[in-house]
Design a protein around this motif. Structure first.
Motif: not given
Length: 129
Positions: A54-67
């Protein structure tokens, strides 16, 4: 029988020799003890750990949505400190042995613990002899 009369010059020479022996031995001890020990620090670097689940998924979501946001993993450092070579006066916090001796002399402290052992009833030796 009368008291044996000693020559004053011989008595003074003996006293001077005894004081020279005492001074040179204390100077020798000072020179041996004043060499500081060395604290050995070893740094071991471990590779960065990748978040899992879950930590990796949350990290990927934050990185993809925030420029302008990126993830930079850092190496973990492990410090191993070996202080076994330090002298007792260095462990207390003195940088030079002469400073330590001056502190002991100024505060009327003894470098020997046998006197304190007697005060605190440490029965390792018999002091009543």
């Amino acid at each position: 029988m009368g008291k044996k009369k000693t020559n004053s010059i011989i008595r003074i020479q003996k006293a001077v020799r005894a004081s020279k022996r005492k001074y040179t031995s204390s100077l020798h001890d000072l020179s041996q003890e004043s060499v500081p020990g060395e604290m050995v620090t070893t740094i071991i670097e471990h590779p960065p750990s990748v978040p899992c689940g879950d930590e990796y998924n949350a990290l990927q979501e934050i990185l993809s949505t925030t420029p302008g946001v990126f993830w930079k993993p850092r190496r973990k450092k492990e410090y191993i400190i070996d202080s076994s070579q330090l002298k007792p006066w260095q462990i207390i916090g003195f940088e030079h042995y002469a400073d330590y001796i001056g502190y002991l002399g100024t505060n009327a402290l003894s470098n020997h613990t046998a006197d304190l052992d007697f005060l605190f009833n440490d029965d390792k030796e018999n002091y009543n002899d």
